[in-house]
Design an enzyme around this catalytic site. Structure first.
Site, PDB file in Angstrom:
ATOM      1  N   GLY A   1     -10.842 -14.841   7.624  1.00 41.48           N
ATOM      2  CA  GLY A   1     -11.645 -16.259   6.519  1.00 41.48           C
ATOM      3  C   GLY A   1     -11.192 -15.562   5.356  1.00 41.48           C
TER       4      GLY A   1
ATOM      5  CG  ASP B   1     -10.505 -17.369   0.146  1.00 45.50           C
ATOM      6  OD1 ASP B   1     -10.154 -18.606   1.393  1.00 45.50           O
ATOM      7  OD2 ASP B   1     -11.953 -18.118   0.269  1.00 45.50           O
TER       8      ASP B   1
ATOM      9  CG  HIS C   1       4.230 -10.713 -10.661  1.00 44.72           C
ATOM     10  ND1 HIS C   1       5.444  -9.498 -10.730  1.00 44.72           N
ATOM     11  CD2 HIS C   1       4.555 -12.355 -10.396  1.00 44.72           C
ATOM     12  CE1 HIS C   1       6.732 -10.588 -10.301  1.00 44.72           C
ATOM     13  NE2 HIS C   1       6.146 -12.068 -10.729  1.00 44.72           N
TER      14      HIS C   1
ATOM     15  CG  HIS D   1       8.462  -7.746 -12.717  1.00 49.76           C
ATOM     16  ND1 HIS D   1       9.606  -7.025 -11.560  1.00 49.76           N
ATOM     17  CD2 HIS D   1       7.688  -8.142 -12.469  1.00 49.76           C
ATOM     18  CE1 HIS D   1       8.182  -6.631 -10.544  1.00 49.76           C
ATOM     19  NE2 HIS D   1       7.104  -7.968 -11.536  1.00 49.76           N
TER      20      HIS D   1
ATOM     21  CG  ASP E   1       7.667  -0.423  -9.206  1.00 56.05           C
ATOM     22  OD1 ASP E   1       7.198  -0.269  -7.791  1.00 56.05           O
ATOM     23  OD2 ASP E   1       8.091  -1.369  -9.451  1.00 56.05           O
TER      24      ASP E   1
ATOM     25  CG  HIS F   1      14.736 -13.261  -3.159  1.00 56.47           C
ATOM     26  ND1 HIS F   1      13.897 -12.962  -4.505  1.00 56.47           N
ATOM     27  CD2 HIS F   1      14.184 -11.962  -3.008  1.00 56.47           C
ATOM     28  CE1 HIS F   1      12.895 -13.058  -4.470  1.00 56.47           C
ATOM     29  NE2 HIS F   1      12.967 -11.928  -3.086  1.00 56.47           N
TER      30      HIS F   1
ATOM     31  CB  SER G   1      14.322  -6.800  -5.414  1.00 55.82           C
ATOM     32  OG  SER G   1      13.102  -6.263  -5.626  1.00 55.82           O
TER      33      SER G   1
ATOM     34  CG  HIS H   1       9.769  -4.614  -7.148  1.00 56.64           C
ATOM     35  ND1 HIS H   1       8.386  -4.300  -8.408  1.00 56.64           N
ATOM     36  CD2 HIS H   1       9.385  -5.413  -6.442  1.00 56.64           C
ATOM     37  CE1 HIS H   1       7.273  -4.103  -7.567  1.00 56.64           C
ATOM     38  NE2 HIS H   1       8.117  -5.195  -7.201  1.00 56.64           N
TER      39      HIS H   1
ATOM     40  CG  HIS I   1       3.104   0.317  -9.105  1.00 56.51           C
ATOM     41  ND1 HIS I   1       3.708  -1.010 -10.374  1.00 56.51           N
ATOM     42  CD2 HIS I   1       2.086   0.119  -9.291  1.00 56.51           C
ATOM     43  CE1 HIS I   1       2.743  -0.849 -11.276  1.00 56.51           C
ATOM     44  NE2 HIS I   1       1.595  -0.393 -10.970  1.00 56.51           N
TER      45      HIS I   1
ATOM     46  CG  ASP J   1     -15.822 -15.999   2.991  1.00 61.48           C
ATOM     47  OD1 ASP J   1     -14.415 -17.076   3.324  1.00 61.48           O
ATOM     48  OD2 ASP J   1     -15.245 -15.643   3.943  1.00 61.48           O
TER      49      ASP J   1
END
Length: 558
Positions: free
Chosen positions: A51, A53, A78, A144, A198, A367, A369, A371, A393, A446
Site C-alpha cells: 500500500g 506509494d 532522476h 549518465h 558511485d 538497453h 546502463s 552507471h 550509491h 501513503d
C-alpha cells in the site's frame, strides 16, 4: 543528533540515504554553522511495503538544525536523486541548485504537488563554481542516462571532496557531451582529500557500453516490425527518447507519446533544447486509428510492469484506445530493476498473449546502463588519487566490493571506509573516521499521508494479506455487565464462512465460555475484555488449523 555530535570538530559527512540500498540518495555535509545537502531522492516501495506509494529519507537527525542548511545541490534529475524534494521542502526552506534540465524536472514536480510557497531554484552550468556558506562547489559534467548530469568538486575548510554522482565514461554520448575527465585529473593533481564514488555497477567487469550502441539495436529491429512499435522506457532518459525518435524517422513512422510523465518530460526537454524532434513527427492518440499500423511508433512509460501503467493496461487488454494486434512489437528499453523481475515477466507473458513480439535487454541490444563498470571506476580512482575513499550509491555488498577495487589501484585498505546510512564521518586535519551514529531510516508516503504509516502498520498489512482477519462483535450491558449481544464473528481472507460455519460456531462457543467463566465486573474497561477475547481466539485458531489471523474484538457497551 546527540550532544557528542555537537562537539565533533572539523567537517562532518552524514549519509541519510543511498548507502546500503539502491535509491533514496541524500548526503549532508556540515562544517560549523553551515550545512549543505547533496541530492534529495526517493525510493519506490519494496514488495513487503504493502500500500505504500513512495519512500523518502528520514531527516529527523538534522531537523533541529535545519536553519543551518544553506542549500540543496542536485547532481542530476532522476527520481532517486530529486523525488523527495516536494516532501522535504515543506519543512526545509533552502535554495536548490542544479543544471537546467534537472531544475526543469524539479519545477514540474513542485507544480504537480501544488507547492504554495516559492522555492529558489538556482540554475548552474558545468564548470561553474558556486559559494554556499563555507563551501565552494564546482559542477563537473558526467555522462549518465539522463542529460545534464554532474559530479561535484566540493572545496571545504578541511580539503577537497569529489562526489561523482551517478556516472559512466561514454566516449560517444548521444549529445556529444563527454565526462570531463580532465577536471577530475586536475583536482587529482592538486590533491583530493576524499572521493565519494558511485558503486551501482561495481560488480560488472570491463566498461559500460555507450548509450549510442542502443541505436544499432533499434535500427536492427524497426525495419522488420510489420505492425505498430511500442517502446517502454524511463521518461527521464532523454537521450534514449531521442534515439527512438531518430530510429522512427528513418523508417517513416510517426511518434506517439503515452504516459503523463513521458509527455511532460519530453515537453520540458524540447523547450530547453535537449531534444530535437522534426516537425510533423509527433502525433496524437486521437489520430492513432487513422494511421496505418506500419507507421506508428509509441513511446510509453511502464517498463517495470507497474500495475496501473499504460503498458500494463495494454498487456491486459484494458486500455480504452490502444489494443494490441498480431504483428505488433513491444520493446522494453530499460533494465529489470531488482525485485521487479516477476512483475516484468508477467507483463511479457501477457504481451505475448495479445499476439505481440517482445524485445528486452536479456535478448536484444535495446538497453545499456548509465552507471560505470569496474574499469571506469578504476580510471576515476586513478585520476582523482584521493587520500581517502568512501563508496556511495549501492547495496552493502557493492560498497564493500568498491573498496576492494580501490585497494587494487593503490588506495590503502585503512583509507577505504564503508559507511552506511546514519554514520557520521569526521574529516579533520587530513584524517577521516566514523565517530558517531544518528537516527536514519525510511519515511513511508501513503496517499496524502507522510510518515503516518510505520513498520508496525506494514507488518499488520502483511499479516492481513497472508492470514486474513477475524472481527468479533460482542454487546455488554453497561450496568449489569451481562452479554446481551453476540458473540458474532465476521471473517475476511481467513476461511470461507459458508463452508466453515460449524468451525466458526465452535469459535463463538469458545469465546462465550471464556467470558462466562469470568466476572466481567472485575475488568477495568472494554479493552481488557477485548484482550481476553483476542487471546483465546488466537490460541484456538493456532491449535486447530495452525493459522494466525488478525483478531479484532469490537466490544460495545449498551
Amino acid at each position: 543528533m546527540n550532544d557528542l555530535q555537537e562537539d565533533i570538530s572539523g567537517l562532518k559527512i552524514i549519509p541519510l540515504g543511498g548507502l546500503g540500498e539502491i535509491g533514496l540518495n541524500m548526503m549532508v555535509l556540515e562544517y560549523g554553522s553551515d550545512m549543505i545537502i547533496v541530492d534529495c531522492g526517493l525510493m519506490f516501495p519494496e514488495p513487503y511495503m504493502l500500500g505504500i506509494d513512495l519512500v523518502i529519507p528520514d531527516l529527523s537527525s538534522i531537523m533541529e538544525r535545519k536553519e543551518r542548511i544553506k542549500g540543496i545541490i542536485l547532481t542530476h534529475g532522476h527520481e532517486d536523486h530529486i523525488g523527495a524534494l516536494p516532501y522535504v521542502l515543506r519543512d526545509i526552506i533552502a535554495p536548490v541548485y542544479g543544471t537546467p534540465l534537472t531544475l526543469g524536472f524539479v519545477k514540474e514536480k513542485l507544480e504537480e504537488h501544488d507547492f504554495d510557497h516559492k522555492i529558489e531554484l538556482v540554475q548552474v552550468s558545468p564548470k561553474e563554481v558556486i559559494e554556499i556558506g563555507c563551501f565552494k562547489v564546482e559542477f563537473i559534467r558526467v555522462a549518465h542516462s539522463v542529460a545534464d548530469s554532474c559530479a561535484l568538486a566540493i572545496q571545504t575548510p578541511e580539503g577537497v571532496i569529489i562526489h561523482t554522482g551517478d556516472f559512466k565514461i561514454d566516449q560517444t554520448p548521444v549529445d556529444g557531451q563527454l565526462t570531463d575527465l580532465a577536471t577530475f585529473a586536475n583536482y587529482g593533481r592538486d590533491g583530493v582529500l576524499l572521493l565519494l564514488s558511485d558503486s551501482t555497477n561495481v560488480e560488472r567487469k570491463g566498461y559500460t557500453p555507450s548509450e549510442r550502441s542502443v541505436m544499432k539495436g533499434f535500427n536492427d529491429i524497426f525495419p522488420k516490425c510489420p505492425g505498430r512499435i511500442i517502446i517502454a522506457t524511463f521518461s527521464s532518459n532523454i537521450h534514449r527518447i531521442q534515439q527512438i525518435i531518430d530510429a522512427a524517422v528513418i523508417v517513416g513512422r510517426k511518434v506517439l507519446l503515452n504516459g503523463r510523465s513521458m509527455i511532460s518530460n519530453v515537453e520540458i526537454a524540447r523547450e530547453l533544447g535537449y531534444l530535437k524532434i522534426p516537425d510533423g513527427v509527433l502525433t496524437d492518440i486521437k489520430e492513432l486509428s487513422e494511421l496505418p499500423k506500419e507507421q506508428v511508433c509509441m513511446i510509453t512509460t511502464g517498463s517495470q510492469g507497474e500495475p496501473m501503467s499504460a503498458l500494463s493496461r495494454i498487456a491486459m487488454d484494458d486500455h480504452k484506445q490502444i489494443k494490441l494486434q498480431e504483428g505488433d512489437s513491444v520493446i522494453l528499453s530499460s533494465r529489470f530493476i531488482p525485485g521487479n523481475e516477476r512483475t516484468i515477466s508477467n507483463l511479457i507473458n501477457n504481451l505475448y498473449r495479445r499476439g505481440a513480439e517482445v524485445y528486452h535487454e536479456q535478448i536484444s541490444e535495446v538497453h545499456v546502463s548509465g552507471h560505470a563498470s569496474q574499469e571506469e571506476l578504476k580510471l576515476v580512482l586513478n585520476l582523482v588519487k584521493p587520500k581517502w575513499f568512501i563508496p556511495i550509491h549501492g547495496e552493502y555488498r557493492h560498497l564493500v566490493e568498491h573498496t576492494q577495487l580501490a585497494q587494487l589501484v593503490g588506495i590503502p585498505k585503512e583509507h577505504c571506509i564503508v559507511m552506511t546510512n546514519g554514520d557520521v564521518a569526521s574529516l579533520s586535519e587530513g584524517e577521516v573516521r566514523i565517530v558517531d551514529k544518528v537516527p536514519s531510516g525510511r519515511i513511508f508516503v501513503d496517499g496524502k499521508g507522510i510518515g503516518d504509516v510505520g513498520e508496525i502498520v506494514l507488518r499488520d498489512r502483511k499479516h492481513l494479506s497472508e492470514d486474513g482477519m477475524v472481527v468479533v462483535i460482542i454487546g455488554i450491558d453497561k450496568s449489569t455487565c451481562e452479554i446481551v449481544y453476540g458473540p458474532d464473528i465476521v471473517s475476511r481472507g481467513f476461511v470461507f464462512e459458508d463452508e466453515k460455519r460449524e468451525y466458526l460456531e465452535e469459535a463463538k462457543k469458545i469465546v462465550m465460555e471464556t467470558l462466562l467463566s469470568h466476572n466481567l465486573q472485575l475488568f477495568d474497561d472494554s479493552e481488557e475484555v477485548g484482550q481476553e477475547v483476542r487471546a483465546v481466539l488466537k490460541r484456538f485458531f493456532r491449535k486447530t488449523i495452525e493459522r494466525r489471523p488478525i483478531v479484532l474484538p469490537v466490544i460495545m457497551e449498551m
